[in-house]
Design a protein around this motif. Structure first.
Motif, mmCIF file in Angstrom:
data_model
loop_
_atom_site.group_PDB
_atom_site.id
_atom_site.type_symbol
_atom_site.label_atom_id
_atom_site.label_comp_id
_atom_site.label_asym_id
_atom_site.label_seq_id
_atom_site.Cartn_x
_atom_site.Cartn_y
_atom_site.Cartn_z
ATOM 1 N N ASN A 20 0.815 -1.599 -0.040
ATOM 2 C CA ASN A 20 0.200 0.422 0.288
ATOM 3 C C ASN A 20 0.543 1.152 0.005
ATOM 4 N N LEU A 21 2.132 0.995 0.203
ATOM 5 C CA LEU A 21 2.660 2.140 0.600
ATOM 6 C C LEU A 21 3.616 2.938 -0.621
ATOM 7 N N TYR A 22 3.710 1.549 -1.079
ATOM 8 C CA TYR A 22 4.764 1.534 -1.928
ATOM 9 C C TYR A 22 3.680 1.975 -3.645
ATOM 10 N N LYS A 23 2.459 1.626 -3.550
ATOM 11 C CA LYS A 23 1.673 2.411 -4.196
ATOM 12 C C LYS A 23 0.834 3.287 -4.432
ATOM 13 N N HIS A 24 0.815 4.136 -2.703
ATOM 14 C CA HIS A 24 0.347 5.085 -3.168
ATOM 15 C C HIS A 24 1.728 6.245 -2.782
ATOM 16 N N THR A 25 2.681 5.885 -2.776
ATOM 17 C CA THR A 25 4.135 6.766 -2.613
ATOM 18 C C THR A 25 4.978 6.932 -4.498
ATOM 19 N N ILE A 29 10.505 9.864 -4.778
ATOM 20 C CA ILE A 29 10.199 10.224 -3.411
ATOM 21 C C ILE A 29 11.690 8.575 -3.117
ATOM 22 N N TYR A 30 11.137 7.566 -4.140
ATOM 23 C CA TYR A 30 12.515 6.949 -3.685
ATOM 24 C C TYR A 30 13.660 7.303 -4.009
ATOM 25 N N GLY A 31 14.163 7.931 -5.587
ATOM 26 C CA GLY A 31 15.036 8.671 -5.790
ATOM 27 C C GLY A 31 15.745 9.310 -4.778
ATOM 28 N N PHE A 32 15.020 10.389 -4.659
ATOM 29 C CA PHE A 32 15.567 11.182 -3.256
ATOM 30 C C PHE A 32 16.470 10.790 -1.895
ATOM 31 N N ILE A 33 15.420 9.584 -1.731
ATOM 32 C CA ILE A 33 16.073 9.081 -0.636
ATOM 33 C C ILE A 33 17.683 8.048 -1.149
ATOM 34 N N GLY A 34 17.520 7.720 -1.794
ATOM 35 C CA GLY A 34 18.495 6.568 -2.452
ATOM 36 C C GLY A 34 19.613 7.671 -3.240
#
Length: 123
Positions: A20-25, A29-34
């Protein structure tokens, strides 16, 4: 089922939560964290061993990250903000009401007031 353990049930809940988190993020955001992790690890290894990741000289790493930071802060952040704004539909806000906006305005006022007071007090 009656024989289901709480650990198995909790595992299914965590898995569902992760999906659910992956679907709605948003993907950025994942690029920023990486990229944050990459920069942090590179800086830490450059400081401790004199070369980022054991491969790039400290001076070269500093020059490269400075260049990327300049471009990122000028263009990439603006592009990301525009993308968020352009993908937002005004119809979504219709049913929300005025309260979230009032809270946002109050928060912005507190932050702005604090910044102004700090600037005035510090000269």
């Amino acid at each position: 089922a009656k024989g289901t353990t709480s650990a198995a049930a909790a595992g299914m809940n965590v898995s569902g939560l992760a999906r659910n988190l992956y679907k709605h993020t948003p993907g950025f955001i994942y690029g920023f964290i990486g990229m944050s992790a990459l920069r942090s690890i590179g800086d830490a290894t450059a400081k401790s061993s004199g070369s980022a990741f054991g491969l790039i000289a400290k001076e070269e790493w500093k020059a490269a990250t400075s260049g990327v930071s300049n471009v990122g802060s000028k263009y990439l952040l603006g592009t990301a903000m525009a993308a968020v704004g352009l993908s937002t539909s005004a119809a979504v806000f219709k049913g929300v009401g005025y309260r979230p906006f009032a809270v946002g305005l109050a928060g912005a006022g507190v932050v702005g007031g604090t910044g102004l007071a700090s600037a005035v007090l510090m000269g």
